[in-house]
Write a protein that holds these residues in place. Structure first.
Motif, PDB file in Angstrom:
ATOM      1  N   ALA A 232     -26.100   3.270  24.260  1.00 27.19           N
ATOM      2  CA  ALA A 232     -25.142   2.890  23.231  1.00 27.19           C
ATOM      3  C   ALA A 232     -25.233   3.832  22.035  1.00 27.19           C
ATOM      4  O   ALA A 232     -24.215   4.176  21.423  1.00 27.19           O
ATOM      5  CB  ALA A 232     -25.376   1.447  22.792  1.00 27.19           C
ATOM      6  N   TYR A 233     -26.431   4.238  21.701  1.00 26.24           N
ATOM      7  CA  TYR A 233     -26.625   5.187  20.596  1.00 26.24           C
ATOM      8  C   TYR A 233     -25.942   6.517  20.920  1.00 26.24           C
ATOM      9  O   TYR A 233     -25.172   7.046  20.106  1.00 26.24           O
ATOM     10  CB  TYR A 233     -28.116   5.410  20.344  1.00 26.24           C
ATOM     11  CG  TYR A 233     -28.395   6.408  19.244  1.00 26.24           C
ATOM     12  CD1 TYR A 233     -28.511   5.996  17.925  1.00 26.24           C
ATOM     13  CD2 TYR A 233     -28.533   7.762  19.536  1.00 26.24           C
ATOM     14  CE1 TYR A 233     -28.754   6.909  16.917  1.00 26.24           C
ATOM     15  CE2 TYR A 233     -28.774   8.689  18.536  1.00 26.24           C
ATOM     16  CZ  TYR A 233     -28.885   8.261  17.221  1.00 26.24           C
ATOM     17  OH  TYR A 233     -29.107   9.185  16.232  1.00 26.24           O
ATOM     18  N   PHE A 234     -26.214   7.051  22.096  1.00 24.69           N
ATOM     19  CA  PHE A 234     -25.598   8.326  22.473  1.00 24.69           C
ATOM     20  C   PHE A 234     -24.077   8.192  22.548  1.00 24.69           C
ATOM     21  O   PHE A 234     -23.348   9.101  22.137  1.00 24.69           O
ATOM     22  CB  PHE A 234     -26.160   8.830  23.802  1.00 24.69           C
ATOM     23  CG  PHE A 234     -27.466   9.541  23.672  1.00 24.69           C
ATOM     24  CD1 PHE A 234     -27.530  10.829  23.172  1.00 24.69           C
ATOM     25  CD2 PHE A 234     -28.654   8.935  24.052  1.00 24.69           C
ATOM     26  CE1 PHE A 234     -28.741  11.500  23.045  1.00 24.69           C
ATOM     27  CE2 PHE A 234     -29.870   9.584  23.934  1.00 24.69           C
ATOM     28  CZ  PHE A 234     -29.912  10.872  23.423  1.00 24.69           C
TER      29      PHE A 234
ATOM     30  N   VAL B 150     -22.726   8.337  18.930  1.00 21.58           N
ATOM     31  CA  VAL B 150     -22.813   9.674  18.339  1.00 21.58           C
ATOM     32  C   VAL B 150     -21.791  10.618  18.963  1.00 21.58           C
ATOM     33  O   VAL B 150     -21.112  11.376  18.265  1.00 21.58           O
ATOM     34  CB  VAL B 150     -24.235  10.246  18.500  1.00 21.58           C
ATOM     35  CG1 VAL B 150     -24.292  11.694  18.026  1.00 21.58           C
ATOM     36  CG2 VAL B 150     -25.237   9.402  17.716  1.00 21.58           C
ATOM     37  N   GLU B 151     -21.665  10.552  20.287  1.00 25.77           N
ATOM     38  CA  GLU B 151     -20.763  11.470  20.982  1.00 25.77           C
ATOM     39  C   GLU B 151     -19.297  11.157  20.725  1.00 25.77           C
ATOM     40  O   GLU B 151     -18.436  12.012  20.907  1.00 25.77           O
ATOM     41  CB  GLU B 151     -21.058  11.429  22.486  1.00 25.77           C
ATOM     42  CG  GLU B 151     -22.422  12.028  22.833  1.00 25.77           C
ATOM     43  CD  GLU B 151     -22.849  11.730  24.257  1.00 25.77           C
ATOM     44  OE1 GLU B 151     -22.067  11.069  24.992  1.00 25.77           O
ATOM     45  OE2 GLU B 151     -23.969  12.132  24.639  1.00 25.77           O
ATOM     46  N   LEU B 152     -19.002   9.937  20.286  1.00 28.55           N
ATOM     47  CA  LEU B 152     -17.626   9.556  20.001  1.00 28.55           C
ATOM     48  C   LEU B 152     -17.070  10.360  18.833  1.00 28.55           C
ATOM     49  O   LEU B 152     -15.895  10.739  18.839  1.00 28.55           O
ATOM     50  CB  LEU B 152     -17.560   8.054  19.684  1.00 28.55           C
ATOM     51  CG  LEU B 152     -16.171   7.434  19.540  1.00 28.55           C
ATOM     52  CD1 LEU B 152     -15.413   7.508  20.863  1.00 28.55           C
ATOM     53  CD2 LEU B 152     -16.295   5.981  19.085  1.00 28.55           C
ATOM     54  N   ALA B 153     -17.879  10.616  17.815  1.00 26.77           N
ATOM     55  CA  ALA B 153     -17.442  11.384  16.639  1.00 26.77           C
ATOM     56  C   ALA B 153     -18.653  12.112  16.063  1.00 26.77           C
ATOM     57  O   ALA B 153     -19.203  11.702  15.035  1.00 26.77           O
ATOM     58  CB  ALA B 153     -16.814  10.469  15.600  1.00 26.77           C
TER      59      ALA B 153
ATOM     60  N   ALA C 287     -35.340   8.710  14.776  1.00 23.48           N
ATOM     61  CA  ALA C 287     -35.539  10.110  14.413  1.00 23.48           C
ATOM     62  C   ALA C 287     -35.539  11.005  15.653  1.00 23.48           C
ATOM     63  O   ALA C 287     -34.955  12.098  15.650  1.00 23.48           O
ATOM     64  CB  ALA C 287     -36.855  10.259  13.645  1.00 23.48           C
ATOM     65  N   SER C 288     -36.172  10.537  16.709  1.00 22.88           N
ATOM     66  CA  SER C 288     -36.242  11.323  17.942  1.00 22.88           C
ATOM     67  C   SER C 288     -34.873  11.463  18.597  1.00 22.88           C
ATOM     68  O   SER C 288     -34.461  12.560  18.991  1.00 22.88           O
ATOM     69  CB  SER C 288     -37.221  10.673  18.922  1.00 22.88           C
ATOM     70  OG  SER C 288     -38.509  10.579  18.369  1.00 22.88           O
ATOM     71  N   LEU C 289     -34.159  10.339  18.704  1.00 26.41           N
ATOM     72  CA  LEU C 289     -32.831  10.394  19.327  1.00 26.41           C
ATOM     73  C   LEU C 289     -31.865  11.216  18.501  1.00 26.41           C
ATOM     74  O   LEU C 289     -30.993  11.906  19.046  1.00 26.41           O
ATOM     75  CB  LEU C 289     -32.279   8.975  19.522  1.00 26.41           C
ATOM     76  CG  LEU C 289     -33.027   8.090  20.519  1.00 26.41           C
ATOM     77  CD1 LEU C 289     -32.306   6.751  20.672  1.00 26.41           C
ATOM     78  CD2 LEU C 289     -33.166   8.773  21.869  1.00 26.41           C
ATOM     79  N   HIS C 290     -32.005  11.144  17.181  1.00 24.62           N
ATOM     80  CA  HIS C 290     -31.127  11.947  16.323  1.00 24.62           C
ATOM     81  C   HIS C 290     -31.331  13.438  16.597  1.00 24.62           C
ATOM     82  O   HIS C 290     -30.362  14.189  16.726  1.00 24.62           O
ATOM     83  CB  HIS C 290     -31.396  11.652  14.847  1.00 24.62           C
ATOM     84  CG  HIS C 290     -30.631  12.551  13.930  1.00 24.62           C
ATOM     85  ND1 HIS C 290     -29.254  12.491  13.814  1.00 24.62           N
ATOM     86  CD2 HIS C 290     -31.033  13.553  13.108  1.00 24.62           C
ATOM     87  CE1 HIS C 290     -28.846  13.404  12.948  1.00 24.62           C
ATOM     88  NE2 HIS C 290     -29.903  14.067  12.516  1.00 24.62           N
TER      89      HIS C 290
END
Length: 202
Positions: A81-83, A86-89, A147-150
């Protein structure tokens, strides 16, 4: 009118990133003079912070939609869901971290509360996967995951992840999350065999 201005700023940020967001550009988008924007917001920084606040709330809503399942499955779905978000915009998301307030100016209380709520909600939703950690340690785990996923997402959307890892972004993200929620990360040290085992179970 304020919502129109925020929507215009979000659209510009989605298309061009932080550099494209100016008072004049936003005013042009909604068909008003720049002075109108200053009647709605204290300054450009205020406008951008409010857009970023909406972005945080959007991420919180996306994570809240993740369904149940066993703890490891929920952690995996929240990572996806996080990815997805982020990938949406990606340019709009980048503005959350690219924007810098002037020296001596802090983030407003409501913004800090949004951050606190987002981290707290994520910690509660990941609670079963985080084991018997204390509430404070659970929050630290969520911050470490974020922080890691960002970093992974930023490298991915900028097409630079391949410079440091020959692994798809989401696979690397799941690896990081699994290593943290499994408890393999202790005292700042990682046991690579434990990480690989925990990841293979998800």
């Amino acid at each position: 009118m304020k919502q129109l201005a925020l929507a215009a700023a979000r659209t510009i940020a989605s298309e061009e990133g932080l550099r494209g967001v100016t008072v004049r550009r936003v005013a042009e988008r909604i068909g008003y003079a720049p002075g109108t924007i200053y009647n709605l917001f204290a300054n450009l920084d205020d406008l951008i912070v409010q857009v970023n606040g909406e972005t945080l709330r959007g991420l919180g809503a996306a994570l809240a939609q993740v369904g149940g399942g066993d703890p490891s499955t929920r952690a995996r779905r929240m990572t996806d869901a996080y990815f997805d978000y982020v990938e949406l915009a990606p340019r709009l998301w980048a503005m959350l971290f690219d924007h810098r307030l002037p020296d001596g100016v802090g983030l407003p209380d409501w913004y800090r509360q949004e951050l606190d709520r987002l981290i707290g909600d994520a910690a509660r939703r990941l609670g079963p996967a985080l084991g018997d950690r204390s509430p404070a340690d659970a929050r630290r785990a969520v911050v470490a995951i974020w922080a890691s996923l960002h970093g992974i997402a930023t490298l991915s959307v900028s097409k630079k992840l391949g410079l440091v890892a020959d692994v798809p972004a989401r696979e690397l993200g799941h690896f990081i999350v699994a290593s943290i929620v499994s408890g393999a990360a202790t005292d700042g040290r990682l046991n690579s065999s434990d990480i690989v085992q925990s990841y293979s179970k998800i």
